[in-house]
Scaffold this motif. Structure first.
Motif, PDB file in Angstrom:
ATOM      1  N   ARG A   1      17.885 -14.874  12.256  1.00 44.25           N
ATOM      2  CA  ARG A   1      18.793 -14.217  13.146  1.00 44.25           C
ATOM      3  C   ARG A   1      18.302 -13.435  14.435  1.00 44.25           C
ATOM      4  N   LEU A   2      16.797 -13.322  14.029  1.00 45.88           N
ATOM      5  CA  LEU A   2      16.134 -12.644  15.181  1.00 45.88           C
ATOM      6  C   LEU A   2      15.698 -13.553  16.271  1.00 45.88           C
ATOM      7  N   GLU A   3      15.725 -12.877  17.538  1.00 44.89           N
ATOM      8  CA  GLU A   3      15.403 -13.705  18.666  1.00 44.89           C
ATOM      9  C   GLU A   3      14.390 -12.766  19.545  1.00 44.89           C
ATOM     10  N   GLY A   4      13.527 -13.743  20.125  1.00 46.80           N
ATOM     11  CA  GLY A   4      12.496 -12.992  21.027  1.00 46.80           C
ATOM     12  C   GLY A   4      11.511 -12.075  20.419  1.00 46.80           C
ATOM     13  N   ASN A   5      11.424 -11.095  20.866  1.00 48.59           N
ATOM     14  CA  ASN A   5      10.256 -10.302  20.528  1.00 48.59           C
ATOM     15  C   ASN A   5      10.444  -9.388  19.240  1.00 48.59           C
ATOM     16  N   SER A   6      11.919  -9.362  18.963  1.00 47.37           N
ATOM     17  CA  SER A   6      12.134  -8.727  17.627  1.00 47.37           C
ATOM     18  C   SER A   6      11.588  -9.573  16.543  1.00 47.37           C
ATOM     19  N   ARG A   7      11.568 -10.867  16.559  1.00 46.85           N
ATOM     20  CA  ARG A   7      10.968 -11.482  15.297  1.00 46.85           C
ATOM     21  C   ARG A   7       9.308 -11.464  15.340  1.00 46.85           C
ATOM     22  N   GLY A   8       8.785 -11.320  16.502  1.00 44.14           N
ATOM     23  CA  GLY A   8       7.361 -11.081  16.473  1.00 44.14           C
ATOM     24  C   GLY A   8       6.919  -9.785  16.181  1.00 44.14           C
ATOM     25  N   CYS A   9       7.827  -8.671  16.427  1.00 39.76           N
ATOM     26  CA  CYS A   9       7.404  -7.230  16.099  1.00 39.76           C
ATOM     27  C   CYS A   9       7.794  -7.089  14.561  1.00 39.76           C
ATOM     28  N   LEU A  10       8.902  -7.711  14.080  1.00 41.15           N
ATOM     29  CA  LEU A  10       9.166  -7.348  12.635  1.00 41.15           C
ATOM     30  C   LEU A  10       8.073  -8.181  11.745  1.00 41.15           C
ATOM     31  N   ALA A  11       7.894  -9.407  12.080  1.00 42.74           N
ATOM     32  CA  ALA A  11       6.956 -10.339  11.158  1.00 42.74           C
ATOM     33  C   ALA A  11       5.730  -9.637  10.643  1.00 42.74           C
ATOM     34  N   PHE A  12       5.220  -8.946  11.694  1.00 42.93           N
ATOM     35  CA  PHE A  12       3.829  -8.233  11.150  1.00 42.93           C
ATOM     36  C   PHE A  12       3.818  -6.894  10.793  1.00 42.93           C
ATOM     37  N   GLU A  13       5.238  -6.216  10.775  1.00 46.74           N
ATOM     38  CA  GLU A  13       5.211  -4.844  10.411  1.00 46.74           C
ATOM     39  C   GLU A  13       4.823  -4.310   8.872  1.00 46.74           C
ATOM     40  N   PRO A  14       5.063  -5.378   8.003  1.00 51.55           N
ATOM     41  CA  PRO A  14       4.645  -5.165   6.773  1.00 51.55           C
ATOM     42  C   PRO A  14       2.918  -4.839   6.671  1.00 51.55           C
ATOM     43  N   PHE A  15       2.247  -5.407   7.444  1.00 50.47           N
ATOM     44  CA  PHE A  15       0.614  -5.034   7.589  1.00 50.47           C
ATOM     45  C   PHE A  15       0.476  -3.669   8.033  1.00 50.47           C
ATOM     46  N   PHE A  16       1.494  -2.829   8.654  1.00 51.17           N
ATOM     47  CA  PHE A  16       1.335  -1.513   8.750  1.00 51.17           C
ATOM     48  C   PHE A  16       1.873  -0.747   7.712  1.00 51.17           C
ATOM     49  N   LEU A  17       3.138  -0.819   7.305  1.00 49.89           N
ATOM     50  CA  LEU A  17       3.828  -0.037   6.594  1.00 49.89           C
ATOM     51  C   LEU A  17       3.340  -0.187   5.158  1.00 49.89           C
ATOM     52  N   ILE A  18       2.598  -1.308   4.574  1.00 53.86           N
ATOM     53  CA  ILE A  18       2.271  -1.433   3.236  1.00 53.86           C
ATOM     54  C   ILE A  18       1.105  -0.479   3.028  1.00 53.86           C
ATOM     55  N   PRO A  19      -0.085  -0.656   3.940  1.00 57.10           N
ATOM     56  CA  PRO A  19      -0.927   0.554   3.558  1.00 57.10           C
ATOM     57  C   PRO A  19      -0.583   1.990   3.912  1.00 57.10           C
ATOM     58  N   TYR A  20       0.273   2.284   5.022  1.00 57.04           N
ATOM     59  CA  TYR A  20       0.480   3.566   5.204  1.00 57.04           C
ATOM     60  C   TYR A  20       1.480   4.058   3.911  1.00 57.04           C
ATOM     61  N   SER A  21       2.183   3.249   3.283  1.00 52.54           N
ATOM     62  CA  SER A  21       2.889   3.831   2.225  1.00 52.54           C
ATOM     63  C   SER A  21       1.945   4.456   1.027  1.00 52.54           C
ATOM     64  N   MET A  22       0.956   3.407   1.035  1.00 51.77           N
ATOM     65  CA  MET A  22      -0.025   3.892   0.045  1.00 51.77           C
ATOM     66  C   MET A  22      -0.822   4.921   0.237  1.00 51.77           C
ATOM     67  N   PHE A  23      -1.202   5.274   1.543  1.00 48.91           N
ATOM     68  CA  PHE A  23      -2.155   6.549   1.630  1.00 48.91           C
ATOM     69  C   PHE A  23      -0.988   7.879   1.787  1.00 48.91           C
ATOM     70  N   ALA A  24       0.176   7.621   2.618  1.00 52.93           N
ATOM     71  CA  ALA A  24       0.943   8.571   2.913  1.00 52.93           C
ATOM     72  C   ALA A  24       1.387   9.444   1.964  1.00 52.93           C
ATOM     73  N   THR A  25       1.488   8.944   0.686  1.00 50.32           N
ATOM     74  CA  THR A  25       2.031   9.679  -0.570  1.00 50.32           C
ATOM     75  C   THR A  25       0.852  10.779  -0.989  1.00 50.32           C
ATOM     76  N   TYR A  26      -0.492  10.436  -0.670  1.00 50.13           N
ATOM     77  CA  TYR A  26      -1.532  11.247  -1.283  1.00 50.13           C
ATOM     78  C   TYR A  26      -2.462  11.917  -0.009  1.00 50.13           C
ATOM     79  N   ALA A  27      -1.731  12.016   1.114  1.00 45.07           N
ATOM     80  CA  ALA A  27      -2.617  12.396   2.476  1.00 45.07           C
ATOM     81  C   ALA A  27      -2.839  13.980   2.410  1.00 45.07           C
ATOM     82  N   THR A  28      -1.657  14.616   2.025  1.00 45.30           N
ATOM     83  CA  THR A  28      -1.755  15.926   1.763  1.00 45.30           C
ATOM     84  C   THR A  28      -2.582  16.365   0.685  1.00 45.30           C
ATOM     85  N   LEU A  29      -2.642  15.748  -0.555  1.00 38.82           N
ATOM     86  CA  LEU A  29      -3.549  16.064  -1.790  1.00 38.82           C
ATOM     87  C   LEU A  29      -4.888  15.776  -1.455  1.00 38.82           C
ATOM     88  N   TYR A  30      -5.142  14.689  -0.415  1.00 37.73           N
ATOM     89  CA  TYR A  30      -6.591  14.474  -0.146  1.00 37.73           C
ATOM     90  C   TYR A  30      -7.100  15.404   0.415  1.00 37.73           C
TER      91      TYR A  30
END
Length: 411
Positions: free
Chosen positions: A8-37
């Motif tokens: 259903r995605l058209e134009g840039n929304s497809r390219g933007c969202l297709a690569f978003e997991p490569f940011f959100l996965i590592p972010y979710s891993m370290f964000a939980t412990y950032a303050t404790l770190y």
């Protein structure tokens, strides 16, 4: 399933969202412990608050110039260059941090994240129809939810190597995956028509006149009651997010005495519940009930936080119920709030208005870190009460905004 989502995605929304997991996965891993770190490396609660606040101050500055840079450089270039600077470089500094000064430098570098935030926002929505934006923001929320499922991997690293070495590994992983995302997204998207037009206009105006023009966006916001109301909700939403991101893990570990490894399950449980909510509940929300949905989500968030304050210490069941309520509340409110904000801004003024909105958000949320740190030293429950108050305020403002929209449509 993934193919049906992205078809259903058209134009840039497809390219933007297709690569978003490569940011959100590592972010979710370290964000939980950032303050404790930071805490484990000897940073006090008050200094953690100062680091958060200083980062937000630099985000105010980068927000103010983000609209100009996005229009001047183009959406794609501003997004690529400042994502690499504010995230790739910052994760490397975090990976080798030893004391307060390392974290301060990383906070300043990461403070420029508002430039790519504005660029990403423009690149994502400018080529999409207004009626498709709820779907796009919902899909973005889903990707974030799926990313949260990987948070326990951070818990495994912490369990296997200890908190500090585990976090250093997570930050190196984040550097690699995030940098891959930034480059991949750049190669699969194109500059928007509005982007080309604004690049030409900005070059003709010059820096001084452009900044004067952008500062005038504040006047545009103040003249619209609807923008003021929906932007106020957005500001409160970001205020509570800053407090929750900074102090929830510390509250669970330090005040409720939850084991560090179990804390990583909180975002994973939230992600599962959000996916179930998306599957079972969201499709049943009619288009005319979006405001009621947001209000219900804020109400559930209030109940969730009250449970954290009054719940029994050590009770995983109580914390689990609170996490479930918060996840459902987030899923039935956040995508609709994002869409309401996106549709309230005219495409012609999007970079300008959104950059000024970011400035307003940060002016109100910059004190959140130091206020939360000071409040936590008085009583660890106070930051949770502040989060609860932000949701109560959001509920009342959405009620007012809903009535305002009804009056406009009746005219």
């Amino acid at each position: 399933m993934a193919r049906s989502f992205f078809s259903r995605l058209e134009g840039n929304s497809r390219g933007c969202l297709a690569f978003e997991p490569f940011f959100l996965i590592p972010y979710s891993m370290f964000a939980t412990y950032a303050t404790l770190y930071m805490y484990q490396l000897g940073i006090s609660e008050t200094n953690i608050g100062w680091i958060t606040t200083i980062s937000l101050v630099f985000q105010v500055f980068s927000s103010f110039i983000s609209g100009y840079l996005t229009d001047r450089m183009g959406r794609k270039k501003a997004l690529l260059y400042f994502d690499i600077f504010s995230w790739s470089v910052a994760t490397l500094v975090w990976a080798v941090s030893q004391n307060f000064w390392f974290f301060l430098v990383a906070a300043i570098i990461n403070g420029f994240q508002r430039v790519p935030a504005t660029s990403f926002y423009c690149l994502l929505v400018e080529d999409t129809k207004p009626q498709d934006r709820t779907y796009i923001f919902t899909l973005l929320q889903i990707i974030g939810v799926i990313g949260g499922l990987f948070a326990p991997l951070g818990g495994l690293l912490v369990y296997e190597y200890g908190l500090v070495p585990g976090m250093r590994i997570m930050y190196v992983i984040a550097f690699v995956l995030m940098t891959f995302q930034f480059i991949g997204r750049h190669l699969t998207t194109r500059e928007t028509e509005m982007g080309y037009r604004k690049m030409k206009e900005t070059r003709e105006l010059g820096l001084k006149q452009s900044l004067v023009d952008y500062s005038g966006a504040i006047h545009d916001i103040l003249q619209s009651k609807g923008l003021l109301l929906i932007f106020s909700v957005y500001i409160l939403f970001n205020f509570q997010t800053t407090l929750k991101t900074t102090y929830l893990s510390l509250y669970l570990a330090d005040y409720l005495h939850i084991d560090d490894g179990i804390i990583s399950l909180v975002p994973a449980i939230s992600s599962l519940i959000m996916l179930l909510t998306l599957w079972l509940l969201t499709p049943r929300i009619p288009e005319g009930a979006v405001y009621r949905s947001m209000m219900a989500g804020f109400a559930l968030s209030v109940v969730s936080n009250i449970m954290l304050v009054f719940g029994p210490v050590h009770s995983l069941l109580w914390i689990g119920i609170s996490t479930i309520l918060a996840a459902v509340g987030m899923m039935i409110s956040s995508p609709y709030l994002e869409t309401a904000v996106a549709n309230a801004i005219d495409d012609e003024k999007r970079a300008k208005i959104f950059s000024m909105l970011s400035v307003l958000i940060l002016l109100f949320t910059s004190p959140a870190g130091i206020i939360g740190g000071w409040a936590y030293t008085l009583d660890p429950r106070i930051p949770i009460w502040l989060i609860t108050g932000a949701f109560v305020g959001s509920y009342l403002l959405i009620l007012m905004y809903r009535q305002s929209v009804k009056r406009i449509r009746a005219v």
